[in-house]
Design a protein around this motif. Structure first.
Motif, PDB file in Angstrom:
ATOM      1  N   ASP A  16      41.731   5.944  -3.493  1.00 40.43           N
ATOM      2  CA  ASP A  16      40.257   5.413  -3.461  1.00 40.43           C
ATOM      3  C   ASP A  16      39.141   6.545  -3.433  1.00 40.43           C
ATOM      4  N   VAL A  17      38.143   6.474  -4.081  1.00 41.93           N
ATOM      5  CA  VAL A  17      37.120   7.480  -3.984  1.00 41.93           C
ATOM      6  C   VAL A  17      35.636   6.567  -3.952  1.00 41.93           C
ATOM      7  N   GLU A  18      34.715   7.109  -3.322  1.00 43.56           N
ATOM      8  CA  GLU A  18      33.325   6.636  -3.603  1.00 43.56           C
ATOM      9  C   GLU A  18      32.485   7.746  -4.093  1.00 43.56           C
ATOM     10  N   PRO A  19      31.305   7.301  -4.340  1.00 42.53           N
ATOM     11  CA  PRO A  19      30.343   8.321  -5.049  1.00 42.53           C
ATOM     12  C   PRO A  19      29.372   8.767  -3.954  1.00 42.53           C
ATOM     13  N   VAL A  20      29.200   9.833  -4.016  1.00 41.61           N
ATOM     14  CA  VAL A  20      28.061  10.385  -3.115  1.00 41.61           C
ATOM     15  C   VAL A  20      27.024  11.309  -3.808  1.00 41.61           C
ATOM     16  N   HIS A  21      25.797  11.364  -3.318  1.00 40.09           N
ATOM     17  CA  HIS A  21      24.745  11.742  -4.442  1.00 40.09           C
ATOM     18  C   HIS A  21      24.537  13.177  -4.218  1.00 40.09           C
ATOM     19  N   VAL A  22      24.450  13.831  -5.507  1.00 40.76           N
ATOM     20  CA  VAL A  22      24.235  15.532  -5.316  1.00 40.76           C
ATOM     21  C   VAL A  22      22.961  15.679  -6.153  1.00 40.76           C
ATOM     22  N   ASP A  23      22.255  16.439  -5.661  1.00 36.30           N
ATOM     23  CA  ASP A  23      20.846  16.745  -6.185  1.00 36.30           C
ATOM     24  C   ASP A  23      20.982  17.679  -7.581  1.00 36.30           C
ATOM     25  N   ARG A  24      21.954  18.418  -7.485  1.00 36.36           N
ATOM     26  CA  ARG A  24      22.320  19.348  -8.685  1.00 36.36           C
ATOM     27  C   ARG A  24      23.550  19.719  -8.899  1.00 36.36           C
ATOM     28  N   LEU A  25      24.182  19.110  -9.867  1.00 36.23           N
ATOM     29  CA  LEU A  25      25.774  19.184 -10.103  1.00 36.23           C
ATOM     30  C   LEU A  25      26.031  20.686 -10.658  1.00 36.23           C
ATOM     31  N   ARG A  26      25.391  21.167 -11.449  1.00 38.63           N
ATOM     32  CA  ARG A  26      25.395  22.528 -12.102  1.00 38.63           C
ATOM     33  C   ARG A  26      24.043  22.965 -12.592  1.00 38.63           C
ATOM     34  N   ASP A  27      23.889  24.049 -12.837  1.00 38.56           N
ATOM     35  CA  ASP A  27      22.855  24.781 -13.608  1.00 38.56           C
ATOM     36  C   ASP A  27      22.852  24.587 -15.008  1.00 38.56           C
ATOM     37  N   PRO A  28      21.707  24.649 -15.756  1.00 41.01           N
ATOM     38  CA  PRO A  28      21.904  24.099 -17.095  1.00 41.01           C
ATOM     39  C   PRO A  28      22.897  24.869 -18.305  1.00 41.01           C
ATOM     40  N   GLY A  29      23.190  26.000 -17.884  1.00 39.99           N
ATOM     41  CA  GLY A  29      24.062  26.767 -18.830  1.00 39.99           C
ATOM     42  C   GLY A  29      23.232  26.862 -20.494  1.00 39.99           C
ATOM     43  N   ILE A  30      24.030  26.707 -21.260  1.00 46.94           N
ATOM     44  CA  ILE A  30      23.437  27.045 -22.747  1.00 46.94           C
ATOM     45  C   ILE A  30      22.220  25.566 -22.984  1.00 46.94           C
ATOM     46  N   ARG A  31      22.530  24.428 -22.119  1.00 51.94           N
ATOM     47  CA  ARG A  31      21.600  23.289 -22.675  1.00 51.94           C
ATOM     48  C   ARG A  31      20.247  23.343 -22.097  1.00 51.94           C
ATOM     49  N   GLU A  32      19.489  22.869 -22.902  1.00 54.08           N
ATOM     50  CA  GLU A  32      17.866  22.999 -22.471  1.00 54.08           C
ATOM     51  C   GLU A  32      17.910  22.151 -21.030  1.00 54.08           C
ATOM     52  N   GLU A  33      17.319  22.803 -19.999  1.00 53.59           N
ATOM     53  CA  GLU A  33      17.161  22.179 -18.659  1.00 53.59           C
ATOM     54  C   GLU A  33      16.408  20.585 -18.910  1.00 53.59           C
ATOM     55  N   ALA A  34      15.420  20.651 -19.870  1.00 51.58           N
ATOM     56  CA  ALA A  34      14.533  19.357 -19.788  1.00 51.58           C
ATOM     57  C   ALA A  34      15.187  18.372 -20.653  1.00 51.58           C
ATOM     58  N   SER A  35      16.411  18.601 -21.039  1.00 51.68           N
ATOM     59  CA  SER A  35      16.878  17.660 -22.142  1.00 51.68           C
ATOM     60  C   SER A  35      17.881  16.433 -21.659  1.00 51.68           C
ATOM     61  N   GLN A  36      18.243  16.876 -20.547  1.00 50.96           N
ATOM     62  CA  GLN A  36      19.086  15.819 -19.598  1.00 50.96           C
ATOM     63  C   GLN A  36      18.914  15.947 -18.034  1.00 50.96           C
ATOM     64  N   GLU A  37      19.359  15.077 -17.382  1.00 52.44           N
ATOM     65  CA  GLU A  37      19.361  15.096 -15.775  1.00 52.44           C
ATOM     66  C   GLU A  37      20.606  15.874 -15.433  1.00 52.44           C
ATOM     67  N   TRP A  38      20.448  16.434 -14.180  1.00 58.39           N
ATOM     68  CA  TRP A  38      21.402  17.415 -13.700  1.00 58.39           C
ATOM     69  C   TRP A  38      21.881  16.899 -12.194  1.00 58.39           C
ATOM     70  N   ASP A  39      21.168  15.834 -11.653  1.00 60.59           N
ATOM     71  CA  ASP A  39      21.640  15.296 -10.457  1.00 60.59           C
ATOM     72  C   ASP A  39      22.898  14.190 -10.760  1.00 60.59           C
ATOM     73  N   GLY A  40      23.489  13.703  -9.773  1.00 64.22           N
ATOM     74  CA  GLY A  40      24.506  12.719 -10.225  1.00 64.22           C
ATOM     75  C   GLY A  40      25.480  12.720  -8.927  1.00 64.22           C
ATOM     76  N   TYR A  41      26.671  12.247  -9.150  1.00 63.30           N
ATOM     77  CA  TYR A  41      27.617  11.616  -8.044  1.00 63.30           C
ATOM     78  C   TYR A  41      28.925  12.347  -8.121  1.00 63.30           C
ATOM     79  N   ARG A  42      29.214  12.701  -6.944  1.00 65.62           N
ATOM     80  CA  ARG A  42      30.489  13.570  -6.804  1.00 65.62           C
ATOM     81  C   ARG A  42      31.353  12.466  -6.045  1.00 65.62           C
ATOM     82  N   PHE A  43      32.756  12.503  -6.422  1.00 58.35           N
ATOM     83  CA  PHE A  43      33.453  11.613  -5.883  1.00 58.35           C
ATOM     84  C   PHE A  43      34.160  12.133  -4.436  1.00 58.35           C
TER      85      PHE A  43
END
Lengths: 116, 383
Positions: A86-113
């Motif tokens: 069993d796991v539960e989601p915990v919010h993280v402000d920034r899961l990774r830096d954008p890499g090759i993808r445009e920063e503005a093209s998507q969200e970078w925060d999300g949930y870690r289990f």
């Protein structure tokens, strides 16, 4: 982290323009954020791209929403897990830096289990 | 209906190459013209399979560039990008062009230039094919392989060693392929002792990063004999997608695109898995060869892992798989791989495979894009 539902009660995460199951427009959302899910499978990636933590623990987690299964891929807080845990989601402000993808093209925060 | 024949085939040496994409494509294209005995001006359509020349080296407009460099100005050109299965998708496009009557002579050239980038950078270019909710977690294609392998080994009680047997077999085959990136045998123990990349998979479960190019020449079967006595025929070809978001698949150990594309190819060829004598499968990761063996109908679900350890898929087995060395030892220049799979089958079916030669009249190639996101299956038949 919201699952999307169509009028025929099919549930997907993430949402899509049309339901992959029946082709209807999805009209409803269900939050997965306060639920406990089960680890379907997991891995630890040691060869990560620029901008991604190393090592990167990842899992596919299955949630039960009113008897319907919906899955999500996400980072794990630890590799001390086993299939079926069993796991539960915990919010993280920034899961990774954008890499090759445009920063503005998507969200970078999300949930870690995190194991419950 | 007139079927479509392959009357020429070529590939460059795969590996770390000093040449950039322009020169790699020209090298394979030039050799393919020679192999088919075709003058450049005769080619009606030119297709180029490539995933990411813009991202890798800042070069776009590649098909037009190649037409000019090969003396084919005036030909219709088109780029085919379907990530790792761009090569197979190129075969589909080339087949369509001839089968429809739009072209009497079509050349397909696949290629990619990757090794000037670090492993991390190349991994990121490839990972950019994922959905935003996947990409933000830093998922890579090798991570999907680790996730799937753990589930498969657990669900079907398959030993970890069975995946090492796939890598050992393909490395052994690669020793006899002069075009392969790695031409050395690797023991199962070395594979099991190599560093972890995506637990439970290790370094030798993964294909390398590679530069290279391969090419094929297509024409109607009715005129194939005018070019050569040693041609093959595209008996069947199919293409299909699975979910883009990998975790949305009901069974993560089944590749729906492999099932669907092969069903179409088998139907067109009026054949089944039992008719296939030799296969080139997309072993970007060892687990993928096992899943394809099942989803192409060569093994029951949950039994595919047995084929390499049991010797079924070795060069002298009942169904030799990846006689070229596979992506595993031959290398995986993304856009070239699907074309190079067909090159190997063409060599096998025309008796030109040298030390790798097996007894075969029908060959199947399965080219997998993403983590099974988009797949093409091609069946070639000897004449």
């Amino acid at each position: 982290m919201k699952a999307h539902r169509c009028p025929n009660d099919h549930l997907t995460y993430p949402g899509h323009e049309r339901c992959p199951e029946c082709g209807e427009h999805q009209t409803d959302t269900v939050s997965l954020e306060d639920r406990v899910g089960k680890v379907v499978t997991w891995t630890t990636s040691t060869a990560t791209p620029p901008g991604v933590r190393q090592p990167n623990h990842l899992a596919i987690v299955e949630f039960d929403v009113d008897g319907q299964a919906v899955r999500a891929l996400g980072q794990l807080t630890t590799n001390d897990v086993e299939l079926g845990d069993d796991v539960e989601p915990v919010h993280v402000d920034r899961l990774r830096d954008p890499g090759i993808r445009e920063e503005a093209s998507q969200e970078w925060d999300g949930y870690r289990f995190r194991p419950v | 209906m007139d079927r479509v024949a392959v009357v020429g085939a070529s590939m460059t040496r795969f590996g770390e190459r000093g040449a950039w994409l322009r020169d790699l494509l020209a090298e394979a294209g030039d050799a393919c013209l020679d192999d088919a005995g075709v003058e450049p001006g005769e080619v009606d359509h030119l297709y180029v399979s490539n995933m990411a020349s813009g991202e890798f080296e800042g070069q776009t407009g590649v098909p037009n560039m190649l037409a000019h460099d090969l003396g084919m100005i005036g030909a219709y050109t088109q780029r085919v990008d379907q990530t790792s299965s761009s090569g197979g998708a190129g075969i589909y496009a080339a087949w369509q062009s001839v089968a429809s009557g739009a072209s009497d002579l079509t050349m397909l050239v696949g290629g990619e230039k990757m090794t000037h980038r670090s492993t991390g950078e190349a991994t990121d270019v490839i990972a950019s094919l994922t959905h935003p909710v996947e990409y933000k977690h830093g998922v890579t294609l090798p991570s999907f392989a680790g996730l799937t392998a753990r589930l498969y080994l657990d669900e079907y009680d398959a030993p970890r060693e069975s995946l090492a047997a796939v890598a050992a077999k393909n490395h052994k085959n690669g020793v006899d392929n002069p075009h392969a990136q790695f031409r050395k045998e690797v023991s199962e123990q070395e594979i099991l002792d190599s560093p972890i990349v995506a637990d439970p998979l290790r370094l030798y479960d993964f294909c390398p990063i590679t530069d290279g190019s391969a090419a094929l020449m297509f024409c109607p079967e009715s005129v194939a004999a005018e070019y050569t006595d040693d041609y093959t025929v595209v008996a069947g070809v199919g293409g299909a997608t699975d979910t883009h978001v990998v975790h949305e698949r009901e069974d993560p150990t089944t590749m729906g695109g492999v099932v669907d594309s092969s069903a179409d190819a088998y139907e067109m060829a009026d054949m089944g898995p039992e008719d296939v004598d030799v296969a080139e499968l997309h072993d970007m990761f060892t687990i993928l060869e096992v899943l394809q063996l099942e989803d192409l109908g060569f093994a029951e679900k949950g039994e595919g892992w047995r084929l390499a350890p049991d010797g079924v898929t070795t060069r002298d087995g009942d169904l030799p798989v990846n006689t070229s060395g596979g992506l595993k030892s031959k290398g995986h220049p993304l856009g070239a791989s699907g074309v190079a799979q067909a090159y190997e089958l063409h060599q096998q079916l025309t008796g030109e495979a040298g030390k790798r030669q097996v007894d075969a009249d029908v060959g199947l190639a399965c080219n997998v894009g993403g983590f099974g996101n988009c797949v093409t299956t091609t069946i070639l038949e000897a004449q």
